[in-house]
Design an enzyme around this catalytic site. Structure first.
Site, PDB file in Angstrom:
ATOM      1  N   ALA A  33      24.643  42.030  44.505  1.00 28.65           N
ATOM      2  CA  ALA A  33      24.088  43.244  43.878  1.00 28.65           C
ATOM      3  C   ALA A  33      22.609  43.430  44.198  1.00 28.65           C
ATOM      4  CB  ALA A  33      24.299  43.178  42.375  1.00 28.65           C
ATOM      5  N   ALA A  43      29.218  45.294  21.521  1.00 24.72           N
ATOM      6  CA  ALA A  43      29.692  45.909  20.272  1.00 24.72           C
ATOM      7  C   ALA A  43      31.179  45.650  20.119  1.00 24.72           C
ATOM      8  CB  ALA A  43      29.432  47.410  20.277  1.00 24.72           C
ATOM      9  N   GLU A 129      37.216  51.712  38.518  1.00 23.75           N
ATOM     10  CA  GLU A 129      38.185  50.932  39.304  1.00 23.75           C
ATOM     11  C   GLU A 129      39.204  50.236  38.406  1.00 23.75           C
ATOM     12  OE1 GLU A 129      38.304  50.435  43.020  1.00 23.75           O
ATOM     13  OE2 GLU A 129      40.217  50.094  42.044  1.00 23.75           O
ATOM     14  N   ILE A 136      43.671  45.286  41.550  1.00 26.00           N
ATOM     15  CA  ILE A 136      43.825  45.857  42.898  1.00 26.00           C
ATOM     16  C   ILE A 136      42.739  46.914  43.100  1.00 26.00           C
ATOM     17  CG2 ILE A 136      45.376  47.055  44.492  1.00 26.00           C
ATOM     18  CD1 ILE A 136      47.729  46.270  42.690  1.00 26.00           C
ATOM     19  N   GLY A 187      53.805  38.725  25.454  1.00 21.44           N
ATOM     20  CA  GLY A 187      52.499  39.383  25.352  1.00 21.44           C
ATOM     21  C   GLY A 187      52.263  40.478  26.389  1.00 21.44           C
ATOM     22  N   GLU A 190      53.110  45.770  24.015  1.00 23.98           N
ATOM     23  CA  GLU A 190      52.527  45.901  22.673  1.00 23.98           C
ATOM     24  C   GLU A 190      53.647  45.939  21.639  1.00 23.98           C
ATOM     25  OE1 GLU A 190      49.175  46.535  22.232  1.00 23.98           O
ATOM     26  OE2 GLU A 190      48.702  46.648  24.370  1.00 23.98           O
ATOM     27  N   LYS A 205      47.518  56.783  34.955  1.00 24.85           N
ATOM     28  CA  LYS A 205      47.001  56.183  36.203  1.00 24.85           C
ATOM     29  C   LYS A 205      47.340  57.060  37.410  1.00 24.85           C
ATOM     30  CE  LYS A 205      47.517  51.555  34.205  1.00 24.85           C
ATOM     31  NZ  LYS A 205      48.504  50.485  33.970  1.00 24.85           N
ATOM     32  N   GLY A 302      45.559  41.982  32.651  1.00 27.90           N
ATOM     33  CA  GLY A 302      45.111  40.614  32.392  1.00 27.90           C
ATOM     34  C   GLY A 302      43.596  40.538  32.380  1.00 27.90           C
TER      35      GLY A 302
HETATM   36  N1  HSE Z   1      49.842  48.150  29.840  1.00 29.07           N
HETATM   37  C1  HSE Z   1      49.498  48.149  31.222  1.00 29.07           C
HETATM   38  C2  HSE Z   1      50.647  47.590  32.033  1.00 29.07           C
HETATM   39  C3  HSE Z   1      48.292  47.341  31.554  1.00 29.07           C
HETATM   40  O1  HSE Z   1      51.642  47.133  31.485  1.00 29.07           O
HETATM   41  O2  HSE Z   1      50.539  47.630  33.249  1.00 29.07           O
HETATM   42  C4  HSE Z   1      47.020  48.034  31.316  1.00 29.07           C
HETATM   43  O3  HSE Z   1      46.904  49.179  32.090  1.00 29.07           O
END
Ligand code: HSE
Length: 437
Positions: A33, A43, A129, A136, A187, A190, A205, A302
């Site tokens: 950088a 926060a 990004e 990726i 995990g 949700e 996305k 992740g």
């Molecule tokens: N919940 C998203 C997924 C990850 O299962 O790919 C965060 O964008």
């Protein structure tokens, strides 16, 4: 050289990963950088967690607005998610002349036009990004690496949770509900999995990918979105017998009179590399007219994979912040006054091939009726398979693969097939993509 000061909003999974990666790779990041990048304020509603993660090295607060208004902070990293408070915080940070790095796809898909315009006016950068496909670097690839190309289409597995569920259904023959429970146990999903399983996360996305691919403004309400909740293990098995894998794809294509924007389960030939992307992994194919198809694969979520994207944006912003705003890479790849007003095609006008599954009484003439309905609407059959009824059943599963047709024709055909007395229940329809040209 004086460090650049970062204010971090949200120290959950990705925030924690960002702190870890910045700390661990501090020396290399500074060498890249040109100056140190230092988180100076965090926060989070959970102050104790924030203290624990930052180990007393950083000021912590539960007031995110105090961070975006802090004159000592150069870059705000927004990792709290959602599109209400996050919108206020990001707009406030911009108004205060701060650059913003965000992983928030919903925020950009819904409010990106307003946010990019505000940033443009103020001469600050909004980097994102981490919003698409986690680790990726797909935004960078499409926006910069492929800037010589006319992008023709982008197709991606951009939701790891649903890819995990589909992989479990295929490999273990699990039903959707059981595979979802497994994803929740591990995990990936949700407690309320709606955004993932209904395709909404992928649609956010996809909107961003289409924005940087074609230079079109955000118009999330026009993305056709269909999730994976109605897929059965039988469909996945039949698709496999016919040489296909079922993936939840986000697809955006430039066609003669507009752009297609659609998220739905899709049959892909098993020989395509992307058909073999399994588990929670993500992959995106980008077709440029010069480069041809290029494939990007990696972890889409992740702590550290997503932090990798956040920190790369921090490095970019650090390098670019002193540049004349007109010399920077435009937010949506094309100069802001050169965004395109290409219209988004309604789903009824989209062209696709189809997998159809119907349950039919096993008696003479039924198939003839079905094929006549297809033929009358100029829909050509590519392959057909009949599964004998189980011993205690009277209906057979009939699977038909069609050649490419217009969605409105298949809609009409399905309605007519469902009206036949020998057909039980609804016809299952899954779109198919060859992804080879
Ligand atoms: N919940 C998203 C997924 C990850 O299962 O790919 C965060 O964008």
């Amino acid at each position: 050289m004086k460090p650049i000061h970062v204010g971090l909003l949200g120290i959950g999974t990705v925030g924690g990963g960002t702190f870890t990666v910045l700390t661990r790779n501090q020396e290399e990041i500074t060498r890249r950088a040109g100056r140190p990048i230092r988180i100076v304020k965090v926060a989070d509603r959970n102050i104790e967690l924030a203290k624990q993660v930052t180990q007393g090295a950083v000021e912590v607060t539960d007031d995110a607005f105090s961070v975006v208004s802090d004159p000592d902070i150069d870059i705000v990293v927004e990792l709290i998610g959602g599109s209400t408070v996050a919108r206020d915080l990001v707009l406030k940070a911009i108004a205060n002349g701060k650059h913003v790095v965000t992983a928030n796809k919903a925020l950009l898909a819904l409010h990106g036009n307003e946010i990019f315009a505000a940033a443009q006016k103020k001469g600050v950068i909004v980097a994102f990004e981490a919003a698409v496909a986690g680790g990726i670097p797909i935004i960078k690839a499409v926006r910069e690496g492929l800037s010589a190309n006319r992008i023709e289409w982008i197709a991606g597995i951009i939701n790891g949770t649903t890819n995990f569920i589909l992989t479990e259904m295929r490999e273990k023959g699990m039903a959707f509900d059981d595979a979802l429970r497994e994803a929740q146990r591990l995990g990936y999903a949700e407690a309320d999995p709606t955004f993932d399983v209904e395709g909404i996360d992928a649609a956010h996305k996809l909107m961003i990918l289409a924005g940087v691919g074609f230079g079109i403004p955000m118009q999330f309400d026009k993305v056709y979105t269909e999730g994976i909740t109605k897929l059965t293990r039988e469909d996945i098995r039949y698709a496999e017998e016919l040489g296909y894998r079922v993936k939840l794809l986000g697809i955006t294509k430039r066609i003669e009179n507009g752009v297609e924007l659609r998220v739905h389960p899709t049959l892909i030939p098993e020989k395509r590399l992307i058909a073999n992307v399994n588990g929670a992994m993500n992959a995106v194919v980008v077709k440029g007219d010069a480069a041809g198809p290029t494939l990007y694969y990696g972890a889409g979520a992740g702590a550290e994979p997503t932090a990798s994207a956040v920190v790369a944006d921090l490095v970019d912003v650090t390098r670019m912040q002193t540049a004349d705003p007109h010399q920077r890479v435009p937010h949506l790849a094309f100069q802001p006054d050169q965004l395109s007003d290409l219209s988004i095609l309604p789903m009824s006008e989209v062209r696709s091939a189809y997998y159809l599954r119907l349950r039919a009484l096993d008696k003479p003439g039924v198939l003839a009726d079905v094929t006549k309905i297809l033929g009358d609407r100029n829909i050509s059959i590519d392959a057909m398979m009949q599964k004998e009824p189980a011993d205690n059943e009277t209906e057979a599963d009939i699977i038909i693969l069609t050649h490419i047709t217009v969605e409105k024709n298949i809609d009409q055909a399905i309605a007519a097939i469902e009206a036949l007395p020998a057909i039980a229940g609804k016809v299952t329809r899954i779109r198919m993509e060859e992804l080879n040209k």
